[in-house]
Design an enzyme around this catalytic site. Structure first.
Site, mmCIF file in Angstrom:
data_model
loop_
_atom_site.group_PDB
_atom_site.id
_atom_site.type_symbol
_atom_site.label_atom_id
_atom_site.label_comp_id
_atom_site.label_asym_id
_atom_site.label_seq_id
_atom_site.Cartn_x
_atom_site.Cartn_y
_atom_site.Cartn_z
ATOM 1 N N TYR A 78 0.820 -1.217 0.000
ATOM 2 C CA TYR A 78 0.000 0.000 0.000
ATOM 3 C C TYR A 78 0.854 1.268 0.000
ATOM 4 O O TYR A 78 0.362 2.353 -0.292
ATOM 5 C CB TYR A 78 -0.943 0.031 1.209
ATOM 6 C CG TYR A 78 -2.055 -1.006 1.161
ATOM 7 C CD1 TYR A 78 -2.250 -1.813 0.053
ATOM 8 C CD2 TYR A 78 -2.915 -1.170 2.238
ATOM 9 C CE1 TYR A 78 -3.251 -2.759 0.015
ATOM 10 C CE2 TYR A 78 -3.926 -2.117 2.219
ATOM 11 C CZ TYR A 78 -4.092 -2.907 1.099
ATOM 12 O OH TYR A 78 -5.091 -3.845 1.072
ATOM 13 N N ASP A 133 -3.449 -17.979 0.832
ATOM 14 C CA ASP A 133 -4.635 -18.589 0.208
ATOM 15 C C ASP A 133 -5.203 -19.677 1.114
ATOM 16 O O ASP A 133 -6.423 -19.780 1.318
ATOM 17 C CB ASP A 133 -4.319 -19.119 -1.195
ATOM 18 C CG ASP A 133 -2.963 -19.806 -1.290
ATOM 19 O OD1 ASP A 133 -2.157 -19.709 -0.337
ATOM 20 O OD2 ASP A 133 -2.700 -20.464 -2.317
#
Ligand code: NAD
Length: 359
Positions: free
Chosen positions: A141, A223
Site C-alpha cells: 500500500y 490462500d
C-alpha cells in the site's frame, strides 16, 4: 501523571457512538483512571470547519495524546470532492502515518450470546477468539515506485511490495508478545512460495522465534489461511501478516462474528501510543437515528485501557459489562433477533454503564 485521551468523533454515526464510549470513559475516571479528555475534529467534520480532514490543531493534539478514540470518518457529502487530499479518509491515513501506527490489532471474538448472528454454523464459530496483528504502515500500500503509465503502446499499472527487515521484526515482536499473553500460538501468514518479500518475512519470523520459546510459531500461505478461516477458524490464536493480506483476512475474520458493530481495533506505535476505533465505517445510512451499535467503540475503550493506559482491570470490567448486557438480551438493530429486546444507541450505552457499575 494524568494521561491525555483525544476523542475524535468524526462523521456519520461517529458522534453518536463516541458519546456512548465517553460515558464509559468518564465512569472509568470515577473508578480511578487518571485521565483528561479532549475533543477535536477529523474527517468530513474537519474539512467542513477548517477545509482540512486533518486540521493542524487536531494533529498537534493527537501527537500529544497517550491515546486517541476515533468514531469513523466519511460519507456521501464528501465523496464528490475532486481534491483527493481533502477526502475524509485522508484524515485517518494522515493520523496513522504521522503517529507511525504500524501495529494494527484486530480481535475477532464471538460472544457466545451472538453465535446465531454468524453466517457460519454455531459449532464452527462458538468460542472463536482470534487476534489478527496486521502491519499497517508498509507493504504494497505504500511501496514505491507505484503508478499507471504508458508502456509499449498500452497503459500499465504497478505497485511495489516491499518490507525492510526492521519493519518485519518490529511487527513480529508485537505478535510474539501478544501470543505470550494469550494462547501462545502464533501463525505467520505469507506467500513465501511465490514472493521474495514474504520469503524474507518468513525468515525474520523464524529468526525471532527462539527468543519466545513459550510461543509455538507456524506458517501458512495466505490462500490457505483464507480457506482455513472459514473452514475451521478456532485453530487460530494470534495471526501476524503484512498490510494487504491483513486487510483482507481481518475483514473475513470480522464477519465470522456476525456483526461489524461489535468489533474494536487498536493501532499502536513503538511507544504504545495508540489510536482505537471500531472496525466499521460511518454508516451514513443509519446516522442520526439512534440505530448504531456503540459496542465496538465501547470495546475499543477497553483495548485502550489495556494497551495504552496500563489499566487491564478496568478493561476487563468493560468487557464483562458488555457480556452482561448481551446476557440480558439487549440488542441494537444490527444484532437483534426474535426473543431479544431492541434498544437504541444511547439505551445500549446506558445499559453498559449500569452493568459496569456492578461488574
Ligand atoms: P460501514 O461500515 O459504514 O457500513 C456498512 C454497513 O454496516 C451499513 O449497512 C451500516 O449501516 C452497517 N453498520 C456499520 N457500523 C454499524 C454500527 N455500529 N451499528 C450498526 N450498523 C452498522 O461501511 P460503508 O457503508 O462501506 O462506508 C460508509 C462510509 O464510511 C464511507 O464514507 C467509507 O469511506 C467510510 N469508512 C470509514 C472507515 C473508518 O472511519 N475507519 C472505515 C470504513 C469505511
Amino acid at each position: 501523571m494524568s494521561k491525555k485521551i483525544l476523542v475524535l468523533p468524526g462523521d456519520g454515526i461517529g458522534p453518536e457512538i463516541t458519546a456512548e464510549a465517553v460515558k464509559i470513559l468518564n465512569a472509568c475516571r470515577e473508578a480511578g483512571l487518571d485521565a483528561e479528555l479532549e475533543e477535536a475534529l477529523v474527517g468530513g467534520a474537519g474539512f467542513d470547519a477548517e477545509g482540512d480532514p486533518l486540521p493542524e490543531s487536531t494533529l498537534a493534539k493527537a501527537k500529544a495524546a497517550d491515546a486517541i478514540l476515533l468514531g469513523a470518518v466519511g460519507g456521501p457529502k464528501w465523496d464528490t470532492l475532486e481534491d483527493l487530499s481533502k477526502r475524509p479518509e485522508k484524515g485517518l491515513l494522515g493520523l496513522r502515518k504521522n503517529l507511525n501506527l504500524f501495529g494494527n490489532l484486530r480481535p475477532a471474538l464471538l460472544y457466545p450470546q451472538l453465535a446465531e448472528a454468524s453466517t457460519l454454523k454455531p459449532d464452527v464459530v462458538s468460542g472463536l477468539d482470534i487476534m489478527i496483528v496486521r502491519e499497517l504502515t508498509g507493504g504494497i500500500y505504500f511501496g514505491q515506485p507505484r503508478g499507471i503509465e504508458e508502456r509499449n503502446g498500452e497503459r500499465v499499472g504497478f505497485n511495489t511490495y516491499v518490507y525492510a527487515e526492521s519493519e518485519i521484526e518490529r511487527i513480529g515482536r508485537v505478535a510474539f508478545e501478544m501470543a505470550q499473553k494469550r494462547g501462545k500460538k502464533l501463525c505467520s501468514v505469507d506467500k513465501a512460495n511465490v514472493l521474495e518479500v514474504t520469503m524474507l518475512w518468513r525468515e525474520v519470523m523464524n529468526r525471532l522465534a527462539p527468543e519466545y520459546p513459550d510461543v509455538e510459531l507456524s506458517h501458512m500461505y495466505v490462500d490457505n489461511a483464507a480457506m482455513q478461516l472459514v473452514r475451521a477458524p478456532k485453530q487460530f490464536d494470534v495471526v501476524v501478516t503484512g498490510n494487504m493480506f491483513g486487510d483482507i483476512l481481518s475483514d473475513a475474520a470480522a464477519m465470522l462474528t456476525g456483526s461489524i458493530g461489535m468489533l474494536p481495533s487498536a493501532s499502536l506505535n513503538e511507544r504504545q501510543q495508540g489510536m482505537y476505533e471500531p472496525c466499521h465505517g460511518s454508516a451514513p445510512d443509519i446516522a442520526g437515528q439512534g440505530l448504531a451499535n456503540p459496542l465496538a467503540t465501547i470495546l475499543s475503550v477497553a483495548m485502550m485501557l489495556r494497551y495504552s493506559l496500563g489499566e487491564p482491570t478496568l478493561a476487563d470490567r468493560i468487557e464483562r459489562a458488555v457480556g452482561k448486557v448481551l446476557d440480558q438480551g439487549l440488542r441494537t438493530a444490527d444484532i437483534a433477533y426474535p426473543g431479544t429486546r431492541q434498544v437504541s444507541t444511547s439505551e445500549m450505552g446506558d445499559a453498559v454503564l449500569a452493568a459496569f457499575a456492578e461488574a
